[in-house]
Scaffold this active site. Structure first.
Site, PDB file in Angstrom:
ATOM      1  N   SER A 194      -9.186   8.596 -33.893  1.00 41.07           N
ATOM      2  CA  SER A 194      -8.334   9.046 -35.003  1.00 41.07           C
ATOM      3  C   SER A 194      -8.402   8.110 -36.199  1.00 41.07           C
ATOM      4  O   SER A 194      -7.445   8.031 -36.981  1.00 41.07           O
ATOM      5  CB  SER A 194      -6.882   9.222 -34.539  1.00 41.07           C
ATOM      6  N   ARG A 195      -9.499   7.383 -36.338  1.00 41.42           N
ATOM      7  CA  ARG A 195      -9.717   6.472 -37.463  1.00 41.42           C
ATOM      8  C   ARG A 195      -8.695   5.326 -37.533  1.00 41.42           C
ATOM      9  O   ARG A 195      -8.553   4.678 -38.561  1.00 41.42           O
ATOM     10  CB  ARG A 195      -9.715   7.230 -38.794  1.00 41.42           C
TER      11      ARG A 195
END
Length: 217
Positions: A194-195
């Site tokens: 999810s970065r």
């Protein structure tokens, strides 16, 4: 024939290889680099030493290219090249640079920033003699980054030199040698889902000690 364009905005990659926590870090960034580097060598030895070298001229215009790491220790990170190349010209004007290692299979990046100096001439000569004969001939003939009329001109020059030195035992040219980047800042980046990546910087303070800080992704 027309081809359908790829929608780049739709391309995604999820980073799920691992994490990086403050308690996992070595106090010295060179030691931390060594751990990651050995793991990269074990995973894919033929690519682990590739690093992007970013330089800038006196006008601030940046330039980046891939070079190969040939040595590292507490003193710095070294590579070899033609001093007359674009990177050589930049470093003569502005002896600051940044190195970037990207090991995609491990979702890791390491950035290393600092001052650059030339290695002693004997270091360049010693490494030059370790290179394959063809590489020595090419380095002796080429004025790296400068224009040439054609490939045929280069090949003819190499053949002429090969006739003079059949075993490829040409001497190291005086305009060829090594550089060493003395680090002042490291960043270790570990891709996460999810970065929400893990990023830590090591910064050299005025007393010569390394400080560590987490960065937001």
């Amino acid at each position: 024939m027309s081809q359908d364009k790829v929608d780049l905005s739709s391309l995604r990659r999820e980073y799920v290889v691992g994490d990086l926590n403050r308690e996992d870090l070595q106090d010295n960034p060179v030691d931390q680099f060594g751990i990651w580097f050995e793991q990269a060598l074990h995973a894919y030895a033929d690519e682990a030493t590739a690093m992007t070298l970013a330089t800038a001229d006196t006008e601030g215009m940046p330039s980046a290219r891939i070079v190969l790491l040939k040595q590292y220790d507490a003193q710095g990170f070294s590579w070899f090249t033609d001093y007359r190349s674009e990177k050589g010209a930049h470093l003569a004007q502005n002896p600051q640079a940044e190195l970037l290692f990207y090991w995609s299979g491990q979702s890791r990046q390491v950035r290393i920033r600092g001052q650059v100096e030339k290695l002693p001439a004997e270091a360049g000569q010693a490494y030059f003699q370790q290179r394959p004969a063809g590489s020595r001939l090419s380095a002796a003939v080429s004025c790296q980054s400068h224009p040439v009329e054609s490939r045929a001109v280069l090949e003819a020059a190499i053949e002429a030199l090969r006739a003079q030195f059949p075993e490829g035992d040409v001497a190291c040219p005086p305009q060829w040698g090594g550089y060493r980047l003395r680090p002042q800042r490291f960043e270790f980046w570990q891709g996460r889902p999810s970065r929400l990546h893990d990023r830590f910087i090591y910064q050299l303070n005025d007393s010569g000690q390394w400080t560590i800080q987490r960065l937001q992704p």
